[in-house]
Structures are given as structure tokens and as C-alpha cells.
Design a protein around this motif. Structure first.
Motif, PDB file in Angstrom:
ATOM      1  N   HIS A  82     -23.498   2.058 120.979  1.00  0.00           N
ATOM      2  CA  HIS A  82     -22.871   2.257 122.290  1.00  0.00           C
ATOM      3  C   HIS A  82     -23.258   3.591 122.923  1.00  0.00           C
ATOM      4  O   HIS A  82     -22.465   4.165 123.681  1.00  0.00           O
ATOM      5  CB  HIS A  82     -21.343   2.181 122.139  1.00  0.00           C
ATOM      6  CG  HIS A  82     -20.864   0.886 121.581  1.00  0.00           C
ATOM      7  ND1 HIS A  82     -20.609  -0.206 122.362  1.00  0.00           N
ATOM      8  CD2 HIS A  82     -20.614   0.507 120.307  1.00  0.00           C
ATOM      9  CE1 HIS A  82     -20.204  -1.208 121.596  1.00  0.00           C
ATOM     10  NE2 HIS A  82     -20.203  -0.805 120.338  1.00  0.00           N
ATOM     11  N   GLU A  84     -25.255   4.470 125.408  1.00  0.00           N
ATOM     12  CA  GLU A  84     -25.230   4.531 126.874  1.00  0.00           C
ATOM     13  C   GLU A  84     -23.796   4.581 127.397  1.00  0.00           C
ATOM     14  O   GLU A  84     -23.481   5.361 128.298  1.00  0.00           O
ATOM     15  CB  GLU A  84     -25.978   3.340 127.472  1.00  0.00           C
ATOM     16  CG  GLU A  84     -26.130   3.459 128.984  1.00  0.00           C
ATOM     17  CD  GLU A  84     -26.985   2.350 129.573  1.00  0.00           C
ATOM     18  OE1 GLU A  84     -26.896   2.180 130.808  1.00  0.00           O
ATOM     19  OE2 GLU A  84     -27.715   1.660 128.842  1.00  0.00           O
ATOM     20  N   GLU A  85     -22.925   3.763 126.831  1.00  0.00           N
ATOM     21  CA  GLU A  85     -21.504   3.792 127.214  1.00  0.00           C
ATOM     22  C   GLU A  85     -20.894   5.165 126.969  1.00  0.00           C
ATOM     23  O   GLU A  85     -20.150   5.684 127.806  1.00  0.00           O
ATOM     24  CB  GLU A  85     -20.705   2.782 126.392  1.00  0.00           C
ATOM     25  CG  GLU A  85     -20.799   1.358 126.833  1.00  0.00           C
ATOM     26  CD  GLU A  85     -19.986   0.473 125.893  1.00  0.00           C
ATOM     27  OE1 GLU A  85     -18.768   0.718 125.762  1.00  0.00           O
ATOM     28  OE2 GLU A  85     -20.574  -0.436 125.295  1.00  0.00           O
ATOM     29  N   ASN A  88     -22.122   7.697 129.467  1.00  0.00           N
ATOM     30  CA  ASN A  88     -21.469   7.484 130.769  1.00  0.00           C
ATOM     31  C   ASN A  88     -20.044   8.014 130.762  1.00  0.00           C
ATOM     32  O   ASN A  88     -19.612   8.668 131.724  1.00  0.00           O
ATOM     33  CB  ASN A  88     -21.476   6.005 131.142  1.00  0.00           C
ATOM     34  CG  ASN A  88     -22.857   5.507 131.514  1.00  0.00           C
ATOM     35  OD1 ASN A  88     -23.736   6.277 131.883  1.00  0.00           O
ATOM     36  ND2 ASN A  88     -23.070   4.213 131.392  1.00  0.00           N
ATOM     37  N   TYR A 137     -11.929   4.296 122.963  1.00  0.00           N
ATOM     38  CA  TYR A 137     -12.558   3.606 121.844  1.00  0.00           C
ATOM     39  C   TYR A 137     -11.816   3.767 120.515  1.00  0.00           C
ATOM     40  O   TYR A 137     -12.350   3.378 119.477  1.00  0.00           O
ATOM     41  CB  TYR A 137     -13.999   4.099 121.662  1.00  0.00           C
ATOM     42  CG  TYR A 137     -14.841   3.928 122.894  1.00  0.00           C
ATOM     43  CD1 TYR A 137     -15.213   2.666 123.352  1.00  0.00           C
ATOM     44  CD2 TYR A 137     -15.272   5.036 123.617  1.00  0.00           C
ATOM     45  CE1 TYR A 137     -15.989   2.512 124.488  1.00  0.00           C
ATOM     46  CE2 TYR A 137     -16.053   4.892 124.752  1.00  0.00           C
ATOM     47  CZ  TYR A 137     -16.405   3.630 125.181  1.00  0.00           C
ATOM     48  OH  TYR A 137     -17.174   3.484 126.307  1.00  0.00           O
TER      49      TYR A 137
END
Length: 159
Positions: A82, A84-85, A88, A137
């Protein structure tokens, strides 16, 4: 013992990058454009810039000296899937914090094979990033303050 008296005897712990600004007049940072007025840094400029001083703001000084106040390490197998998430979330959280508080910025965001390392100019942004990761998360967040609470190390992990 009286808590007020006990508090008065405690040594003051001030961030050396902020200490010099307690008695300053209106100032503009030539590197980032932040303005110091009425005891705080802002992006809104000065009411009267005609008599303003120019000086490097504490955040730009930290960046130039490469002396971060906050370190956030992201570990675990989750980050590999994850990235890229996570990037961001980190950048969006920085934008919100930086818009309100010019001295809270990301200095560096490095992705290695087994972790991501984020360094910040202030402890508040580092803590906010860690809390955003935990809120979004779950995972485990550990934090340790150092230097009289003028630096912070956070470690977030999710496998």
C-alpha cells in the motif's frame, strides 16, 4: 507540596529554533514566504510589510541544517502493498497541517525496501501523521519524546 510552586522550579524546555522568535517584530521568510506577526507564523502575510524584517523561519532553518524534530518510521508487510496509499495519506495530512501551521512541514520522505521514513520540522506534524496512519489503517503506533519533548520518534507497524 504545592503543585504551582513545584512547577515554577522546573527548568524551561524550549525548542532552540523557536526561542529567538519570542520578542521579534514583523518578519518575512525569504525562502518560503511565511510571515511572523503578533507572536505567530502564518501564510497570510503581514498587515504592513513596509517595516518588515527578513529572516529565515525556524522550519527553513531546520531544513537547511538537516535537523528534524520528528521521525516517523513505517514498517510491516502492509506498507509494501500500500505504498501509494500511504504516501497519499502522508502528503494530504501534511497539506492540512502545513496550511494551518507554517512551521510544520515534511523535510524528507524516503522509501526503502523494508520501511518508509518521514522526517518533519515539527513534532506536531509527526504525531499527526502517526495518528492518521493508526486511525486509517489500525496497526501499532509507538512514540517516544526526546530532548525535553522537543523531538519525537514514532514507529507505526502493520503486518
Amino acid at each position: 507540596m504545592d503543585k504551582t510552586r513545584d512547577k515554577l522550579l522546573q527548568p524551561e524546555h524550549h525548542d532552540p529554533y523557536l526561542k529567538a522568535w519570542h520578542q521579534r517584530s514583523d518578519t518575512l521568510c525569504p525562502q518560503c514566504g511565511a510571515a511572523y506577526q503578533a507572536g505567530r507564523w502564518t501564510w497570510h502575510g503581514l498587515i504592513d510589510a513596509s517595516n518588515a524584517e527578513e529572516a529565515i523561519c525556524p522550519a527553513c532553518q531546520r531544513i537547511g541544517d538537516d535537523v528534524p524534530a520528528g521521525h516517523l518510521e513505517i514498517h510491516g508487510t502492509f506498507f509494501k502493498k500500500h505504498q501509494e496509499e500511504l504516501h497519499n495519506l502522508i502528503r494530504n495530512t501534511e497539506k492540512v497541517e502545513k496550511d494551518a501551521h507554517p512551521l510544520e512541514r515534511i523535510m524528507d520522505l524516503t522509501t526503502a525496501e523494508d520501511h518508509i521514513l518521514v522526517t518533519t520540522t515539527g513534532i506536531h506534524l509527526a504525531r499527526r501523521l502517526g495518528e492518521a496512519l493508526k486511525h486509517s489503517y489500525q496497526g501499532n503506533l509507538d512514540l517516544t519524546y526526546g530532548d525535553g519533548e522537543q523531538s519525537i520518534l514514532l514507529a507505526w507497524r502493520r503486518d
